[in-house]
Design a protein around this motif. Structure first.
Motif, mmCIF file in Angstrom:
data_model
loop_
_atom_site.group_PDB
_atom_site.id
_atom_site.type_symbol
_atom_site.label_atom_id
_atom_site.label_comp_id
_atom_site.label_asym_id
_atom_site.label_seq_id
_atom_site.Cartn_x
_atom_site.Cartn_y
_atom_site.Cartn_z
ATOM 1 N N GLN A 74 0.822 -1.206 0.000
ATOM 2 C CA GLN A 74 0.000 0.000 0.000
ATOM 3 C C GLN A 74 0.860 1.261 0.000
ATOM 4 O O GLN A 74 0.577 2.223 -0.726
ATOM 5 C CB GLN A 74 -0.930 0.000 1.214
ATOM 6 C CG GLN A 74 -1.936 1.143 1.210
ATOM 7 C CD GLN A 74 -2.956 0.986 2.317
ATOM 8 O OE1 GLN A 74 -2.689 0.381 3.350
ATOM 9 N NE2 GLN A 74 -4.148 1.536 2.110
ATOM 10 N N LEU A 75 1.937 1.248 0.791
ATOM 11 C CA LEU A 75 2.841 2.401 0.836
ATOM 12 C C LEU A 75 3.543 2.620 -0.504
ATOM 13 O O LEU A 75 3.916 3.751 -0.837
ATOM 14 C CB LEU A 75 3.874 2.211 1.944
ATOM 15 C CG LEU A 75 3.346 2.319 3.384
ATOM 16 C CD1 LEU A 75 4.410 1.907 4.370
ATOM 17 C CD2 LEU A 75 2.860 3.736 3.668
ATOM 18 N N ASP A 76 3.704 1.544 -1.274
ATOM 19 C CA ASP A 76 4.300 1.657 -2.605
ATOM 20 C C ASP A 76 3.294 2.144 -3.651
ATOM 21 O O ASP A 76 3.631 2.256 -4.842
ATOM 22 C CB ASP A 76 4.873 0.304 -3.048
ATOM 23 C CG ASP A 76 6.215 -0.012 -2.389
ATOM 24 O OD1 ASP A 76 6.868 0.925 -1.883
ATOM 25 O OD2 ASP A 76 6.621 -1.192 -2.388
ATOM 26 N N GLY A 77 2.064 2.425 -3.215
ATOM 27 C CA GLY A 77 1.059 2.957 -4.125
ATOM 28 C C GLY A 77 0.333 1.920 -4.947
ATOM 29 O O GLY A 77 -0.314 2.248 -5.951
ATOM 30 N N LEU A 78 0.405 0.665 -4.514
ATOM 31 C CA LEU A 78 -0.249 -0.428 -5.222
ATOM 32 C C LEU A 78 -1.418 -0.950 -4.396
ATOM 33 O O LEU A 78 -1.604 -0.553 -3.236
ATOM 34 C CB LEU A 78 0.757 -1.547 -5.491
ATOM 35 C CG LEU A 78 2.066 -1.086 -6.168
ATOM 36 C CD1 LEU A 78 3.081 -2.222 -6.199
ATOM 37 C CD2 LEU A 78 1.791 -0.561 -7.566
ATOM 38 N N THR A 79 -2.199 -1.835 -4.979
ATOM 39 C CA THR A 79 -3.380 -2.365 -4.287
ATOM 40 C C THR A 79 -3.042 -3.678 -3.599
ATOM 41 O O THR A 79 -2.725 -4.671 -4.271
ATOM 42 C CB THR A 79 -4.532 -2.599 -5.269
ATOM 43 O OG1 THR A 79 -4.841 -1.364 -5.929
ATOM 44 C CG2 THR A 79 -5.762 -3.123 -4.555
ATOM 45 N N PRO A 80 -3.097 -3.706 -2.249
ATOM 46 C CA PRO A 80 -2.774 -4.947 -1.536
ATOM 47 C C PRO A 80 -4.008 -5.821 -1.334
ATOM 48 O O PRO A 80 -5.132 -5.315 -1.246
ATOM 49 C CB PRO A 80 -2.270 -4.437 -0.186
ATOM 50 C CG PRO A 80 -3.057 -3.172 0.038
ATOM 51 C CD PRO A 80 -3.328 -2.576 -1.320
ATOM 52 N N LEU A 81 -3.799 -7.127 -1.277
ATOM 53 C CA LEU A 81 -4.884 -8.015 -0.895
ATOM 54 C C LEU A 81 -4.300 -9.289 -0.304
ATOM 55 O O LEU A 81 -3.207 -9.726 -0.698
ATOM 56 C CB LEU A 81 -5.798 -8.343 -2.071
ATOM 57 C CG LEU A 81 -5.282 -9.190 -3.229
ATOM 58 C CD1 LEU A 81 -6.450 -9.856 -3.932
ATOM 59 C CD2 LEU A 81 -4.541 -8.338 -4.240
ATOM 60 N N PRO A 82 -5.012 -9.886 0.651
ATOM 61 C CA PRO A 82 -4.563 -11.157 1.215
ATOM 62 C C PRO A 82 -4.647 -12.254 0.153
ATOM 63 O O PRO A 82 -5.458 -12.170 -0.779
ATOM 64 C CB PRO A 82 -5.557 -11.418 2.349
ATOM 65 C CG PRO A 82 -6.258 -10.119 2.577
ATOM 66 C CD PRO A 82 -6.249 -9.399 1.279
ATOM 67 N N LEU A 83 -3.832 -13.288 0.307
ATOM 68 C CA LEU A 83 -3.910 -14.410 -0.627
ATOM 69 C C LEU A 83 -5.293 -15.047 -0.637
ATOM 70 O O LEU A 83 -5.740 -15.562 -1.667
ATOM 71 C CB LEU A 83 -2.858 -15.464 -0.273
ATOM 72 C CG LEU A 83 -1.446 -15.252 -0.820
ATOM 73 C CD1 LEU A 83 -0.522 -16.370 -0.352
ATOM 74 C CD2 LEU A 83 -1.453 -15.189 -2.342
ATOM 75 N N THR A 84 -5.972 -14.985 0.502
ATOM 76 C CA THR A 84 -7.314 -15.579 0.590
ATOM 77 C C THR A 84 -8.333 -14.829 -0.261
ATOM 78 O O THR A 84 -9.417 -15.350 -0.536
ATOM 79 C CB THR A 84 -7.788 -15.586 2.047
ATOM 80 O OG1 THR A 84 -7.673 -14.265 2.598
ATOM 81 C CG2 THR A 84 -6.969 -16.552 2.886
ATOM 82 N N GLU A 85 -7.990 -13.615 -0.686
ATOM 83 C CA GLU A 85 -8.899 -12.835 -1.532
ATOM 84 C C GLU A 85 -8.409 -12.723 -2.973
ATOM 85 O O GLU A 85 -8.903 -11.909 -3.756
ATOM 86 C CB GLU A 85 -9.085 -11.436 -0.935
ATOM 87 C CG GLU A 85 -9.743 -11.444 0.442
ATOM 88 C CD GLU A 85 -9.883 -10.055 1.037
ATOM 89 O OE1 GLU A 85 -9.740 -9.068 0.271
ATOM 90 O OE2 GLU A 85 -10.100 -9.949 2.255
ATOM 91 N N LEU A 86 -7.449 -13.572 -3.321
ATOM 92 C CA LEU A 86 -6.875 -13.533 -4.664
ATOM 93 C C LEU A 86 -7.935 -13.741 -5.746
ATOM 94 O O LEU A 86 -7.895 -13.104 -6.803
ATOM 95 C CB LEU A 86 -5.791 -14.620 -4.775
ATOM 96 C CG LEU A 86 -5.023 -14.730 -6.086
ATOM 97 C CD1 LEU A 86 -4.301 -13.433 -6.405
ATOM 98 C CD2 LEU A 86 -4.027 -15.891 -6.001
#
Length: 293
Positions: free
Chosen positions: A189-201
């Protein structure tokens, strides 16, 4: 004054360029089972290794723990062949990359020192850059559209995943990155990208123009693969055994590109410089330690 001799055995174009680079540094170089760029291959292992102060082997050392990594035709050299030859010729110092513990034990039993030149953080970061650039080249070739405004899913956010994700984003791609660790997701997120858990892949796979895995563990099975749109680029950058169910992908009609050893294919000269710098640094450190003793 006689030159210090180093023997280079096997590998891909990285070791070809390395041979020439070490010659430029003033070393005498002998080669066996390298490919075509460096022409002065010896006829056999003993001819290459005799009189050498050190033997340089590929990165990774072996695809299966038995045979040496090599791209030359009909090259089936076992690691024990090399270690026995080194012992026979009195060579105690060997260098290689990505060495498994059982291989270290094989060498130790012969009184040989096998040093892994790929362990330093500087090596890993520079090599990750080569891999990420190679992956970007494949993605741009395989996509049927521009990277700009295309949707990408990167699984894993280690050195390679992070560099590739930031490259795609810099070109205007919309990048989601999946990671198990919440601290890593915070970095995403700090790198300006969209994070998500592997469980929500699964929530982003259907809308992805390209899915890139960097995790060397099973993360993309049949259910996940079935969600990926036909025609989307599926790229696995993970080391063996990879992170994608290749059998399931084939049955689903999904084409997966398992892109290994990209530095040797896309940036062999730069990759050879990384190996050279690491080996010379290790050699200087070893010589300094011996003087202190």
């Amino acid at each position: 004054m006689s030159k210090t001799k180093m023997a280079i055995i096997g590998g891909d174009r990285r070791l070809e360029y390395l041979a020439a680079a070490l010659q430029d540094e003033g070393f005498e170089i002998s080669c066996f089972a390298t490919a075509e760029l460096f022409k002065e291959n010896e006829p056999d292992l003993d001819s290459a290794i005799v009189g050498a102060s050190a033997v340089i082997l590929p990165f990774p050392l072996s695809p299966d723990g038995v045979y040496l990594s090599a791209v030359c035709d009909a090259c089936h050299i076992t690691l024990t062949d090399i270690f026995d030859c080194a012992q026979r010729n009195g060579v105690k110092s060997l260098f290689a990359g990505a060495i498994k513990d059982d291989i270290h034990r094989l060498c130790a039993a012969r009184g040989i020192y096998l040093t892994d030149y790929s362990l330093s953080e500087s090596f890993l970061l520079r090599n990750a850059l080569c891999t990420a650039e190679g992956a970007l080249s494949i993605i741009m070739k395989e996509l049927d559209r521009t990277v700009f405004e295309a949707s990408f899913t990167v699984v894993g956010y280690g050195r390679i995943g992070r560099m590739l994700a930031k490259m795609l984003s810099a070109l205007g791609g919309k990048v989601s990155c999946a990671a198990r660790n919440p601290d890593v997701r915070a970095l995403i997120q700090l790198d300006g990208l969209t994070p998500l858990p592997l469980t929500e892949l699964s929530s982003v796979l259907a809308s992805s123009d390209a899915v890139i895995n960097t995790v060397p563990a099973s993360v993309l099975g049949r259910d996940s693969l079935s969600l990926i749109a036909d025609g989307a680029v599926i790229l696995d950058l993970a080391s063996s055994p990879g992170g994608i169910d290749f059998d399931a992908a084939e049955k689903l009609g999904k084409r997966v590109i398992w892109a290994r050893s990209l530095p040797g294919k896309y940036s062999p000269r730069t990759a050879s410089e990384i190996i050279k710098d690491s080996i010379l640094s290790l050699t200087r450190t070893s010589e300094s330690d011996q003087r202190k003793e």
